[in-house]
Design a protein around this motif. Structure first.
Motif, short mmCIF file in Angstrom:
data_model
loop_
_atom_site.label_atom_id
_atom_site.label_comp_id
_atom_site.label_asym_id
_atom_site.label_seq_id
_atom_site.Cartn_x
_atom_site.Cartn_y
_atom_site.Cartn_z
N TRP A 177 -0.95 -4.64 0.07
CA TRP A 177 -0.06 -3.68 0.72
C TRP A 177 -0.55 -3.39 2.13
O TRP A 177 -1.75 -3.20 2.36
N PRO A 179 0.76 -1.15 5.86
CA PRO A 179 1.72 -0.14 6.32
C PRO A 179 2.97 -0.79 6.91
O PRO A 179 2.95 -1.91 7.43
N GLU A 180 4.04 -0.05 6.83
CA GLU A 180 5.31 -0.52 7.37
C GLU A 180 5.19 -0.76 8.88
O GLU A 180 4.56 0.00 9.61
N GLY A 181 5.78 -1.86 9.33
CA GLY A 181 5.77 -2.18 10.74
C GLY A 181 4.64 -3.09 11.18
O GLY A 181 4.61 -3.54 12.32
N THR A 183 2.67 -6.64 11.05
CA THR A 183 2.90 -8.05 10.75
C THR A 183 1.55 -8.76 10.73
O THR A 183 0.81 -8.75 11.72
N HIS A 190 -5.01 -8.95 5.95
CA HIS A 190 -5.29 -8.02 4.85
C HIS A 190 -6.66 -8.39 4.30
O HIS A 190 -7.09 -9.55 4.36
N THR A 352 -6.08 -1.85 3.01
CA THR A 352 -5.18 -0.77 2.62
C THR A 352 -4.69 -0.89 1.19
O THR A 352 -3.70 -0.25 0.81
N ARG A 355 -0.48 -3.11 -4.45
CA ARG A 355 0.54 -2.52 -5.31
C ARG A 355 0.83 -3.50 -6.44
O ARG A 355 0.84 -4.72 -6.21
#
Length: 443
Positions: A177, A179-181, A183, A190, A352, A355
């Motif tokens: 996972w 954060p949104e936005g 890339t 990650h 981060t 999920r």
């Protein structure tokens, strides 16, 4: 219905989606219940589809010196059957290291050793696993208006294939996972990619690295980059005042006991939420005390000698991270003072978390026959079976994406052996109800 030419093999009684520790433990439990015949075979009664080309468990984070955070006794079998030939102790004996491990006086093997144990166990089931096979859908097979079997649609290198099964066990694991936005790119990673990515770059050329996150993985990545990138300024950004210590005290650890699953499952929704709040500190966004102390000591000694390479940005958040030709442009926002700091980094690692993969993504037309809970998730019985309408005779089990119904241990190794035994017992009951094993003629 698809033609027989789409099928690679005879129908099976149980098909597992994913072959990580959860379904590996299930294979062991089924074999020990006599439902496979032998560990190496199984007479076509069981099959697993695994997306990876070989067995692997968090390989990007098999860092030197990193240790397991649970006892070796919480392996694939001991909590269910201490005499099982698939325990960690049997593995040590087979590898010729049992005495040395005992002399080491630890309950916590290295992560590399535990992965070797998992590979050792997985190799004994290689004939019932199809690696390089990604499940992309599940389709009902009707007999009249009743679903007696399902077709599992699989994408492989040589095309799309189908596998017919009476029952399925979904254990697709976790997905990274971010954060949104954000890339991901060749300089924005990650943490799950860490070791794979580091092999592709010149670590001596890294001048500035930044890590986002406050949990165990974030602290481990920060420590590792500080060690292997000798010329780098390493920055760690997290919204907390400091790393929080993982609560692994004896009473708190009871939240991972097998009996805790019953307690959580029976509890009302508000009590479940309360338990989650009380015990988040056992697993989420927390770090082992030894690692916290080590990072603090390194930072302190660098201040003493006026050669600061390790930097902590607490009470802060990354609000912008964009790849550039030179690396990545990052904006760090101080949440208290409001200060904004911009920096150009050679690499950025988002530690981060993960999920669970949502089984609803695969169920397709079957989903209309599945019950949903108040949160819109598939509703589960205590034996991890999806609650369905009477029109579905096949049983669908979920391993991993069950924390809301079964508690904190549902997606962790702590309860993997006991959970596998419970699912194996339910599958044995299903097979008795369903009668004779499927054959190719049944198609």
């Amino acid at each position: 219905m698809s033609s027989n030419a789409d099928y690679d093999d005879a129908p099976v009684d149980v098909l597992g989606i994913g072959f990580g520790p959860s379904n590996l433990a299930l294979a062991i439990a089924l074999q020990e219940q006599g439902l496979l015949g032998s560990a190496a075979g199984g007479g076509g009664r069981l099959r697993f589809m695994e997306r990876q080309n070989q067995f692997g468990w968090h390989q990007g984070m098999l860092l030197d010196g990193a240790r397991m955070q649970i006892s070796f006794l919480k392996d694939l079998a001991t909590m269910r059957s201490p005499s099982s030939p698939y325990t960690f102790l049997h593995y040590l004996q087979d590898r010729g290291r049992l005495v040395d491990f005992i002399n080491g006086k630890t309950f916590f093997p290295s992560r590399i050793e535990f992965h070797d144990y998992l590979e050792w166990a997985a190799a004994r089931f290689s004939r019932v696993v199809e690696y390089g096979s990604e499940v992309i859908g599940i389709e009902p097979v009707y007999t009249g208006d009743v679903v007696q079997e399902v077709d599992v649609v699989v994408q492989r290198a040589d095309g799309i294939r189908r596998h017919r099964a009476r029952n399925i066990v979904f254990a697709a694991g976790l997905q990274p996972w971010i954060p949104e936005g954000i890339t991901l790119s060749d300089r924005i990673w990650h943490s799950s990619e860490l070791l794979h990515r580091l092999r592709e770059i010149n670590v001596a050329g890294i001048r500035k690295a930044l890590v986002i996150g406050a949990g165990q993985s974030a602290a481990e990545v920060t420590s590792h980059l500080h060690q292997v990138c000798p010329n780098a300024q390493v920055h760690s950004v997290f919204a907390r005042f400091g790393y929080s210590v993982a609560d692994d005290s004896p009473f708190a650890n009871r939240i991972f006991d097998p009996e805790a699953v019953d307690v959580h499952f029976r509890a009302a929704p508000d009590i479940r939420q309360m338990l989650r709040r009380y015990h988040d500190g056992t697993n989420y966004s927390v770090v082992d005390l030894d690692l916290i102390s080590d990072l603090f000591e390194r930072s302190y000694q660098e201040k003493v000698v006026h050669d600061q390479r390790l930097h902590f940005h607490n009470l802060s958040r990354v609000t912008r991270c964009v790849q550039t030709p030179a690396g990545a442009d990052v904006t760090v926002h101080d949440l208290v003072e409001g200060h904004v700091e911009s920096m150009t980094c050679d690499l950025v690692v988002f530690a981060t978390g993960y999920r669970p993969v949502d089984p609803r993504c695969f169920l397709g037309p079957l989903l209309e026959h599945c019950q949903l809970d108040a949160g819109g998730r598939v509703a589960l019985a205590r034996d991890y079976r999806v609650l369905t309408s009477p029109r579905i005779r096949s049983r669908i089990f979920v391993q991993g994406a069950t924390e809301d119904s079964h508690g904190l241990s549902s997606g962790l190794l702590s309860n993997v052996a006991v959970r596998a035994g419970e699912i194996a017992e339910s599958l044995a009951e299903a097979l008795r109800e369903q009668g004779e094993p499927l054959t190719a003629a049944a198609r």
